[in-house]
Design a protein around this motif. Structure first.
Motif, PDB file in Angstrom:
ATOM      1  N   ARG A 115       0.844  -1.198   0.000  1.00 63.17           N
ATOM      2  CA  ARG A 115       0.000   0.000   0.000  1.00 63.17           C
ATOM      3  C   ARG A 115       0.882   1.254   0.000  1.00 63.17           C
ATOM      4  N   LEU A 116       0.518   2.188  -0.886  1.00 61.00           N
ATOM      5  CA  LEU A 116       1.228   3.464  -0.939  1.00 61.00           C
ATOM      6  C   LEU A 116       0.816   4.312   0.263  1.00 61.00           C
ATOM      7  N   GLN A 117       1.789   4.866   0.958  1.00 61.66           N
ATOM      8  CA  GLN A 117       1.535   5.658   2.150  1.00 61.66           C
ATOM      9  C   GLN A 117       1.736   7.156   1.860  1.00 61.66           C
ATOM     10  N   PRO A 118       0.989   8.019   2.572  1.00 62.54           N
ATOM     11  CA  PRO A 118       1.239   9.460   2.435  1.00 62.54           C
ATOM     12  C   PRO A 118       2.696   9.777   2.804  1.00 62.54           C
ATOM     13  N   SER A 119       3.330  10.643   2.016  1.00 63.94           N
ATOM     14  CA  SER A 119       4.743  10.920   2.255  1.00 63.94           C
ATOM     15  C   SER A 119       5.121  12.261   1.657  1.00 63.94           C
ATOM     16  N   ASP A 120       6.371  12.642   1.900  1.00 66.50           N
ATOM     17  CA  ASP A 120       6.928  13.836   1.272  1.00 66.50           C
ATOM     18  C   ASP A 120       6.899  13.648  -0.252  1.00 66.50           C
ATOM     19  N   PRO A 121       6.610  14.725  -1.043  1.00 60.75           N
ATOM     20  CA  PRO A 121       6.537  14.565  -2.504  1.00 60.75           C
ATOM     21  C   PRO A 121       7.816  14.022  -3.141  1.00 60.75           C
ATOM     22  N   GLN A 122       8.945  14.166  -2.440  1.00 57.30           N
ATOM     23  CA  GLN A 122      10.221  13.755  -3.035  1.00 57.30           C
ATOM     24  C   GLN A 122      10.628  12.327  -2.645  1.00 57.30           C
ATOM     25  N   LYS A 127       4.041   0.501   2.248  1.00 55.21           N
ATOM     26  CA  LYS A 127       3.887  -0.378   3.413  1.00 55.21           C
ATOM     27  C   LYS A 127       3.575  -1.788   2.942  1.00 55.21           C
ATOM     28  N   ILE A 128       4.311  -2.765   3.490  1.00 55.20           N
ATOM     29  CA  ILE A 128       4.047  -4.167   3.167  1.00 55.20           C
ATOM     30  C   ILE A 128       3.492  -4.863   4.413  1.00 55.20           C
ATOM     31  N   SER A 129       2.566  -5.801   4.217  1.00 61.02           N
ATOM     32  CA  SER A 129       1.899  -6.442   5.366  1.00 61.02           C
ATOM     33  C   SER A 129       2.767  -7.527   6.007  1.00 61.02           C
ATOM     34  N   GLN A 130       3.820  -7.987   5.343  1.00 63.33           N
ATOM     35  CA  GLN A 130       4.705  -9.009   5.902  1.00 63.33           C
ATOM     36  C   GLN A 130       6.128  -8.444   6.011  1.00 63.33           C
ATOM     37  N   PRO A 131       6.445  -7.820   7.172  1.00 65.07           N
ATOM     38  CA  PRO A 131       7.773  -7.179   7.326  1.00 65.07           C
ATOM     39  C   PRO A 131       8.928  -8.141   7.110  1.00 65.07           C
ATOM     40  N   GLU A 132       8.713  -9.448   7.357  1.00 62.54           N
ATOM     41  CA  GLU A 132       9.813 -10.402   7.174  1.00 62.54           C
ATOM     42  C   GLU A 132      10.228 -10.513   5.700  1.00 62.54           C
ATOM     43  N   GLY A 133       9.367 -10.027   4.809  1.00 61.87           N
ATOM     44  CA  GLY A 133       9.715 -10.060   3.372  1.00 61.87           C
ATOM     45  C   GLY A 133      10.387  -8.780   2.903  1.00 61.87           C
ATOM     46  N   MET A 134      10.801  -7.888   3.854  1.00 63.38           N
ATOM     47  CA  MET A 134      11.389  -6.606   3.471  1.00 63.38           C
ATOM     48  C   MET A 134      12.651  -6.775   2.622  1.00 63.38           C
ATOM     49  N   GLN A 135      13.483  -7.761   2.972  1.00 56.29           N
ATOM     50  CA  GLN A 135      14.728  -7.937   2.227  1.00 56.29           C
ATOM     51  C   GLN A 135      14.454  -8.232   0.755  1.00 56.29           C
ATOM     52  N   ARG A 136      13.453  -9.099   0.523  1.00 57.29           N
ATOM     53  CA  ARG A 136      13.095  -9.421  -0.857  1.00 57.29           C
ATOM     54  C   ARG A 136      12.530  -8.189  -1.575  1.00 57.29           C
ATOM     55  N   ALA A 137      11.713  -7.411  -0.849  1.00 58.86           N
ATOM     56  CA  ALA A 137      11.143  -6.193  -1.443  1.00 58.86           C
ATOM     57  C   ALA A 137      12.245  -5.225  -1.841  1.00 58.86           C
ATOM     58  N   LEU A 138      13.261  -5.079  -0.967  1.00 62.85           N
ATOM     59  CA  LEU A 138      14.377  -4.184  -1.276  1.00 62.85           C
ATOM     60  C   LEU A 138      15.122  -4.664  -2.525  1.00 62.85           C
ATOM     61  N   THR A 167       7.965  -0.501   6.272  1.00 62.28           N
ATOM     62  CA  THR A 167       7.817   0.513   5.223  1.00 62.28           C
ATOM     63  C   THR A 167       9.067   0.579   4.359  1.00 62.28           C
ATOM     64  N   LEU A 168       8.854   0.472   3.060  1.00 61.42           N
ATOM     65  CA  LEU A 168       9.934   0.588   2.096  1.00 61.42           C
ATOM     66  C   LEU A 168       9.959   2.035   1.600  1.00 61.42           C
ATOM     67  N   ILE A 169      11.147   2.675   1.587  1.00 58.98           N
ATOM     68  CA  ILE A 169      11.269   4.098   1.227  1.00 58.98           C
ATOM     69  C   ILE A 169      12.193   4.226   0.015  1.00 58.98           C
ATOM     70  N   VAL A 170      11.703   4.931  -1.002  1.00 54.33           N
ATOM     71  CA  VAL A 170      12.474   5.157  -2.232  1.00 54.33           C
ATOM     72  C   VAL A 170      12.663   6.657  -2.416  1.00 54.33           C
ATOM     73  N   THR A 171      13.911   7.082  -2.629  1.00 51.86           N
ATOM     74  CA  THR A 171      14.226   8.490  -2.913  1.00 51.86           C
ATOM     75  C   THR A 171      15.225   8.550  -4.054  1.00 51.86           C
ATOM     76  N   LEU A 172      15.351   9.722  -4.665  1.00 53.29           N
ATOM     77  CA  LEU A 172      16.386   9.923  -5.672  1.00 53.29           C
ATOM     78  C   LEU A 172      17.734  10.059  -4.981  1.00 53.29           C
ATOM     79  N   SER A 173      18.775   9.479  -5.565  1.00 47.17           N
ATOM     80  CA  SER A 173      20.119   9.609  -5.002  1.00 47.17           C
ATOM     81  C   SER A 173      20.640  11.030  -5.221  1.00 47.17           C
ATOM     82  N   GLU A 174      21.615  11.432  -4.418  1.00 44.14           N
ATOM     83  CA  GLU A 174      22.170  12.780  -4.537  1.00 44.14           C
ATOM     84  C   GLU A 174      22.821  12.984  -5.905  1.00 44.14           C
TER      85      GLU A 174
END
Length: 553
Positions: A115-122, A127-138, A167-174
């Protein structure tokens, strides 16, 4: 013996005649300018009696290229704009969400629901319902990263991906932000240039200043406000799926959606999916047209990628509304009646003919990737430009007259030959400026005035050398011949070093400095030509007719 081959004589006089011929339209500037404007208008929109009359004001068989007048001479508009580069970060993140969603869907067994969560525009927060799968999501999302195609970003990727709890967070690199800033300003620069060129203005100055600013100077335009209307609109066209339609601008659109007002319907607001199906970046053409009811509209056509996406979406969503959004306003929301293959369509709305034409120009030129903030704007009236022209004319006439009088008093008949060459020199300068379509500015006039002063230097060197040779009791013919031979090295040395300076000024300078460098460089070339070839030819022709036993220089 003095001798110049006949073919050389013909070539020298033909060169002088060509220079005078090309410079001639500048003596009838207003008349030729009306002719050129009428020709351009007829080619674009067809002939009218008024345009035909203006076109006939200058013969078609005559040259019609003019020396363009710069902002300080013609008057016009000056803008300094700052590109809002941070706007692009939010657009990039918004456009990445469908890609991230589609990549994670096959991994639901491991990561659960997403599920997409409210966040900063940048940034994007998922959010994933199974936190143990975070590594695979990354791992899955990091596979979407692309290498940065710049020297400063070699080895880096365009996104940073990290996890915080569930929660998985994606941003643009510097590094990508730096590369994106540079791309955004370059793209804005090119799009502004295309938009101004589409309108047909003369010789604009469009330059990058610093990291995120653009200087825009357009001669001959009415005001800075008019210029802002041409370039200030971002004209960002998108095609978004419609979620719902309502009248409450404060309603909650839901995550991944946005509320956009209707352009022509007061109080009507559309809830749209934020991620567009197709964007204006995939347009390859846009032309003003008329719809089936005879009202002004705009025909558009996508490239291959856009046509495929547009066709696939219309095939899968027959009966659903589809919003055409321009700069965050819904200009039309038709219901998809059938599959639309081929990637072409029409934008309708309550347009005037002028509005549909301007919209087509903006879309064809491309969307500005980011908004512009105008930090400085000035309108320079034509009366100020006329003052500059008058001052330049006075300075040139005074310098010209002073040189003519000095040469005639100092060198007699030979001085008169030099004066004729000087007049031809000025004609050659304006002929070359017209031929290359150069822009004349006030510093450019200064370059011409300086050229007038320098143009006789070569003749002075030759004449003084001839005097020296006459004192050694040489005959007139031999004295003239040796005068040119022995002065040649000094003439070339002096002018080559000055020409190198002009080239450096042109390469390193900008704006007014370049205008000065162009006229100075061309003036040096024409001065050397008239001094070494034209003046010498006149002296030789005079000597062959008169055969004087003695000469006075």
């Amino acid at each position: 013996m003095l001798q110049i081959d006949p073919w050389k004589r013909v070539l020298i006089w033909l060169t002088c005649a060509a220079g005078v011929w090309l410079a001639l339209p500048n003596a009838f500037y207003t008349q030729v300018e009306r002719h050129n404007d009428a020709a351009a208008a007829i080619e674009m929109s067809g002939a009218t009696p008024e345009l035909e009359q203006q076109l006939s004001g200058w013969p078609e068989w005559m040259p019609s290229a003019l020396v363009n007048l710069g902002l300080d001479l013609r008057g016009g508009a000056h803008l300094l704009a700052e590109v809002q580069v941070a706007d692009v970060y939010a657009s990039r993140m918004q456009a990445m969400w469908p890609e991230i969603r589609d990549a994670l869907r096959p991994e639901r067994a491991t990561v659960g629901t997403i599920r997409l969560q409210p966040s900063d525009p940048q940034e994007i927060r998922v959010k994933i319902s199974q936190p143990e799968g975070m590594q695979r999501a990354l791992e899955v999302v990091r596979e979407l990263a692309r290498p940065i195609q710049t020297l400063t970003g070699v080895g880096g990727t365009d996104i940073d991906v990290r996890g915080e709890g569930d929660t998985l967070i994606v941003t643009l690199s510097e590094a990508e932000k730096l590369a994106s800033d540079d791309r955004t300003v370059r793209q804005s620069l090119e799009i502004i240039r295309r938009r101004i060129d589409e309108v047909g203005t003369r010789e604009p100055t469009i330059q990058r200043q610093g990291t995120d600013r653009i200087l825009i100077q357009v001669p001959g335009i009415g005001s800075a406000t008019e210029l802002k209307e041409i370039i200030g609109t971002t004209a960002q066209l998108t095609f978004n799926p419609v979620v719902s339609r309502g009248s409450d601008p404060e309603a909650n659109p839901g995550v991944g959606n946005k509320i956009v007002p209707a352009l022509d319907e007061q109080g009507v607001y559309y809830t749209l999916e934020a991620a567009p199906v197709v964007t204006g970046e995939e347009l390859v053409d846009a032309q003003p047209a008329y719809d089936q009811n005879g009202r002004p509209a705009v025909n558009f056509r996508f490239n291959t990628s856009g046509a495929r996406k547009f066709g696939d979406y219309t095939a899968e969503n027959i009966g659903s509304p589809f919003a055409i959004v321009l700069d965050d306003e819904v200009i039309s929301a038709p219901v998809i009646q059938s599959h639309i293959p081929g990637g072409s369509g029409i934008i309708t709305g309550n347009f005037t003919v002028e509005e549909s034409t301007n919209l087509a120009v903006l879309l064809r030129a491309g969307a500005l990737p980011a908004g512009l903030e105008f930090l400085e704007e000035r309108t320079i009236g034509p009366e100020l430009g006329q003052d500059s022209i008058d001052a330049g004319k006075v300075a040139t006439v005074i310098a010209f007259a002073g040189v003519l009088v000095f040469m005639a008093l100092s060198y007699g008949l030979f001085g008169l030959f030099a004066n004729v060459a000087l007049i031809l020199n000025i004609a050659l300068i304006f002929g070359l400026l017209s031929l290359i379509g150069a822009t004349l500015t006030l510093p450019g006039i200064a370059g011409i005035v300086l050229t007038v002063g320098m143009a006789v230097d070569a003749n002075v060197l030759v004449f003084e050398r001839i005097r020296e040779e006459l004192k050694t009791s040489r005959g007139p013919a031999r004295a003239i011949e040796l005068g040119y031979e022995k002065a040649l090295s000094a003439i070339l040395d002096a002018n080559i070093t000055t020409f190198i300076t002009a080239v450096i000024l042109f390469a390193m300078g900008s704006g007014p400095v370049r205008g000065f460098a162009i006229t100075l460089g061309l003036g040096i070339l024409t001065s050397v030509f008239t001094a070494i070839f034209v003046t010498r030819l006149m002296i030789v022709m005079w000597f062959e007719r008169r055969r004087p036993k003695t000469i006075e220089v």
